[in-house]
Design a protein around this motif. Structure first.
Motif, PDB file in Angstrom:
ATOM      1  N   MET A  74       0.822  -1.215   0.000  1.00 39.44           N
ATOM      2  CA  MET A  74       0.000   0.000   0.000  1.00 39.44           C
ATOM      3  C   MET A  74       0.856   1.264   0.000  1.00 39.44           C
ATOM      4  N   LEU A  75       2.062   1.169   0.562  1.00 38.61           N
ATOM      5  CA  LEU A  75       2.958   2.317   0.571  1.00 38.61           C
ATOM      6  C   LEU A  75       3.375   2.711  -0.836  1.00 38.61           C
ATOM      7  N   ARG A  80      -6.034   4.792  -6.998  1.00 43.96           N
ATOM      8  CA  ARG A  80      -6.336   5.778  -8.037  1.00 43.96           C
ATOM      9  C   ARG A  80      -7.198   6.881  -7.425  1.00 43.96           C
ATOM     10  N   GLY A  81      -8.054   6.489  -6.467  1.00 43.17           N
ATOM     11  CA  GLY A  81      -8.834   7.496  -5.758  1.00 43.17           C
ATOM     12  C   GLY A  81     -10.311   7.185  -5.684  1.00 43.17           C
ATOM     13  N   ASP A  82     -10.853   6.554  -6.732  1.00 42.64           N
ATOM     14  CA  ASP A  82     -12.296   6.317  -6.734  1.00 42.64           C
ATOM     15  C   ASP A  82     -12.661   4.844  -6.521  1.00 42.64           C
ATOM     16  N   GLU A 159      -7.487  -0.431  -8.924  1.00 42.05           N
ATOM     17  CA  GLU A 159      -7.226   0.746  -9.740  1.00 42.05           C
ATOM     18  C   GLU A 159      -7.237   0.440 -11.229  1.00 42.05           C
ATOM     19  N   LYS A 160      -7.230  -0.860 -11.575  1.00 42.23           N
ATOM     20  CA  LYS A 160      -7.206  -1.227 -12.988  1.00 42.23           C
ATOM     21  C   LYS A 160      -8.608  -1.328 -13.574  1.00 42.23           C
ATOM     22  N   ALA A 188      -3.108  -5.155  -3.229  1.00 44.07           N
ATOM     23  CA  ALA A 188      -4.026  -4.309  -2.473  1.00 44.07           C
ATOM     24  C   ALA A 188      -5.264  -3.994  -3.306  1.00 44.07           C
ATOM     25  N   GLY A 189      -6.398  -3.888  -2.627  1.00 45.67           N
ATOM     26  CA  GLY A 189      -7.646  -3.519  -3.288  1.00 45.67           C
ATOM     27  C   GLY A 189      -8.552  -2.819  -2.292  1.00 45.67           C
TER      28      GLY A 189
END
Lengths: 365, 363
Positions: A74-75, A80-82, A159-160, A188-189
């Motif tokens: 995660m670091l 992506r943000g959404d 993010e993909k 991570a998700g």
């Protein structure tokens, strides 16, 4: 008595993140990324209302959101943000109704701040409480599991653009599925899970956790400003204790099966000169041992603080040469029940020792 | 012109089992358990109606489904029976529409039976065709994906009752990656249903008539047994195939890797092929046949291994040292040999960058 908070503003986020890092017990990921996301979301949408669970209707829909994966990943792999919002929307679509409030599955680490970002973006209140009272590495390790709240339906997003919905037979298998999927997602998700009614939440959650981390953050900040190490006041205010002081002399850390696993050795300084403490972790610190004798055992909290500043140190930040205080805190009584210990006690993590409350162990010394 | 197949009955199942196993080219799982499950459904009075591909309405919603996992596991972890049905229902819930018909993602092996079983359980017809005309190890290796259909949303179900819905992925390779890791968690075998397709697309993309093909192939083998004809030659005649080698298995290497059975077998020719050596590579299915070191038949053409006496197919998990086999090459359908298809199921897609696909008839 702890002050209960009513809203979280941009100015509060520093304290929330600091308190979240403390309760992260070394894990749960660095709250920093989540703090930045929450600050941005609060700038755009205004402060987040914090509600007491008793103020919610019994049929209100409460949805916890979180980031899942290895803190070490995660670091480096930023959201992506959404993704968290898309996981929330995905779960709402499955349930056929909108969430009335957001919830924090673990008050420790990154997941103390991510839900605040989501609550601000979705313009929803957040419930004052959490499912762990700290951080734990697996998703079934929440008080909700003890009260028969199902983790599923659970939504996952990355993010993909991968999006999944899980419906599994029990919360442990939810963890197993979600874990392999986060590994496939790149470590991570973002997840939305444990949808609960207000009535369920009133029974099943640990209360006042957001107030607690905000207060912890304030204490640390105030003590740092006054040039004092916060450990003493934290011990007095929270009923915790200083377990050890020393220098990190060895860190063995692997990213394994989606977890950061390993151990650290701390050689004593000052009053602890000549002694050595071993900290074992699986994302979080789970066991502190001195010469094979436990000093603190999961689910009790083991927090690592910088010896000079009192700043919480996460397992992934820990490095050779760090001078640290090992701080212990009794866990929520719910975790000390038979069912609680089955979920998060030493046996579950593969440590073949019986659980003993931290107060009892350290009263003998 | 014979009347097209309209229904699969109990009497057809044994023949379909044999035909599907031959078309499975060693993989796709053993159809035996699925056959028994189908037979149970038929005994209960349920039916398996078949729609000829060309009679499928353009606007029909067709779901492709089948088992996913490692065939070696499928033999030991017997399916509960409603995995594909639960996956189908989850896809229907996800898209919010009922489905009109089912189709097999791969006619080869166990997935010949799964749509028929689910059809009997759900009261739906199966379409006479499939997405591979054989068996392949990965989900995106089917004509649906090759010719533009997106697999997501897809749903997976295991025998314990867990369901994972893959709502969206950047592409079908991501779907395969995620589904593969999920199936390992499910115990290396699960049912999977993918996004419904429209009838007009299925008519364009399906390998046509493959239930009928499997049925006729199996009947021919059974008939050869009864009439003491040569069953191997019967298969060759029926499928316009070619006998590549009669041989003994002299070495076999097979292991489970990432949910797949991978390995190779070494052959020593006998009869007309005495003095030849052969090698077959496998990844769930037989992929490449080499004679004396030179590639002769490779994916997507079918490399089929039969017991040299009975003509019955030998699946990769049933291979043993010392078995006497007949190796056949069967031509793949034209839909599997196009440039778009070869990019997905040609030798390079399996890591054989030094092999160029040449249709077996011309090599």
């Amino acid at each position: 008595m702890m002050e209960k908070i009513k809203e979280i503003t941009r100015a509060d986020m520093a304290d929330v993140a600091l308190g979240g890092a403390f309760l992260g017990t070394g894990g749960g990921g660095d709250p920093y990324i989540g703090k930045l996301m929450a600050e941005q979301a609060i700038d755009e949408n205004g402060p987040v209302a914090v509600v007491d669970v008793d103020a919610l209707d019994d049929d209100a829909l409460i949805v916890p959101v979180a980031m899942m994966g290895a803190p070490t990943v995660m670091l480096e792999k930023l959201p992506r943000g959404d993704e968290a919002i898309s996981a929330l929307r995905s779960l709402e679509a499955v349930l056929g109704r909108k969430a009335d409030a957001i919830f924090c599955i673990e008050a420790g680490g990154l997941n103390s701040t991510i839900p605040i970002a989501v609550a601000a973006s979705a313009r929803l209140p957040i419930v004052d409480g959490d499912g762990m009272g700290r951080a734990f590495p697996e998703l079934q390790m929440v008080s909700m599991t003890m009260f028969d709240v199902h983790a599923c339906p659970m939504a996952m997003a990355d993010e993909k653009g991968n999006a999944l919905v899980l419906n599994t037979v029990d919360n442990l298998s939810t963890e197993k599925f979600a874990r392999v999927i986060t590994v496939e997602m790149g470590g991570a998700g973002l997840i939305a899970l444990y949808p609960m009614t207000g009535a369920q939440a009133k029974r099943a959650i640990l209360r006042d956790s957001l107030s607690l981390i905000t207060n912890i953050g304030r204490i640390i900040t105030a003590e740092q400003t006054a040039n004092r190490n916060p450990a003493d006041r934290l011990a007095a205010d929270l009923g915790g204790m200083r377990l050890f002081e020393g220098r990190v002399t060895d860190v063995d850390r692997r990213t394994e099966g989606g977890f950061a696993r390993g151990q650290a050795i701390i050689e004593g300084l000052e009053a602890y000169q000549g002694r050595s403490l071993t900290l074992k972790f699986q994302n979080e610190f789970l066991l502190a041992e001195e010469n094979g004798t436990p000093a603190a055992i999961t689910p009790d909290l083991i927090c690592l603080l910088d010896l000079e500043t009192g700043q919480p140190i996460t397992t992934e930040q820990m490095a050779y040469g760090y001078r640290v205080i090992v701080f212990g805190l009794p866990s929520d009584p719910k975790w000390r029940s038979e069912h609680g210990l089955e979920l998060v006690g030493p046996k579950y993590f593969g440590y073949d020792i019986p659980y003993q409350p931290i107060e009892e162990i350290n009263a003998k010394n | 012109m014979t009347e097209p197949l309209r229904e699969v009955t109990d009497a057809d199942l044994d023949a379909i089992e044999i035909g599907a196993a031959i078309l499975g080219t060693g993989g796709g799982g053993n159809p035996y358990i699925g056959k028994l499950r189908c037979r149970e459904e038929l005994k209960k009075g349920n039916r398996i109606p078949v729609i000829p591909l060309d009679e499928l309405p353009d606007d029909a919603l067709v779901v492709s489904l089948g088992g996913i996992g490692a065939p070696v596991v499928g033999v030991e972890k017997i399916e509960e029976g409603e995995e594909c049905l639960r996956a189908l229902r989850a896809v229907e819930r996800e898209v919010g529409k009922p489905v009109d018909a089912l189709i097999s993602v791969e006619i080869g092996g166990a997935n010949s039976m799964e749509p028929m079983l689910t059809a009997a359980q759900a009261g739906l017809p199966v379409v006479d065709g499939d997405g591979m005309g054989r068996a392949f190890p990965e989900m995106q290796m089917c004509t649906w994906s090759i010719y533009g259909h997106r697999e997501a949303p897809a749903a997976m179900a295991d025998e314990k009752g867990s369901i994972v819905v893959i709502r969206d992925t950047p592409d079908d390779i991501w779907l395969e990656r995620i589904a593969r890791s999920v199936v390992v968690t499910m115990g290396a075998a699960a049912g999977l249903a993918t996004q419904p397709m429209r009838g007009d697309f299925v008519k364009r993309a399906a390998i046509p008539g493959t239930i009928t093909q499997a049925l006729n192939l199996g009947r021919a083998v059974l008939n050869a047994h009864q009439t003491n004809a040569d069953p191997v030659q019967t298969v060759i005649n029926q499928e316009r195939g070619k006998l590549l080698m009669t041989a003994k298995i002299v070495d076999l290497e097979r292991h489970l890797k990432g949910g797949f059975a991978v390995g190779h077998l070494a052959l020593e020719g006998f009869g007309d092929f005495a003095g030849d050596t052969g090698k077959i590579d496998l990844q769930n299915e037989f992929l490449v046949f080499r004679r004396n070191g030179a590639v002769e038949v490779c994916t997507p053409d079918l490399v089929v291994v039969l017991d040299s006496d009975t003509g019955l197919p030998i699946t990769t998990e049933m291979l043993r040292y010392g078995q006497r086999i007949a190796v056949l090459g069967l031509p793949a359908h034209a839909l599997m040999r196009s440039p778009e298809a070869l990019a997905v199921v040609g030798p390079a897609a399996f890591g054989y960058h030094d092999i160029t696909f040449t249709p077996m008839e011309t090599s």
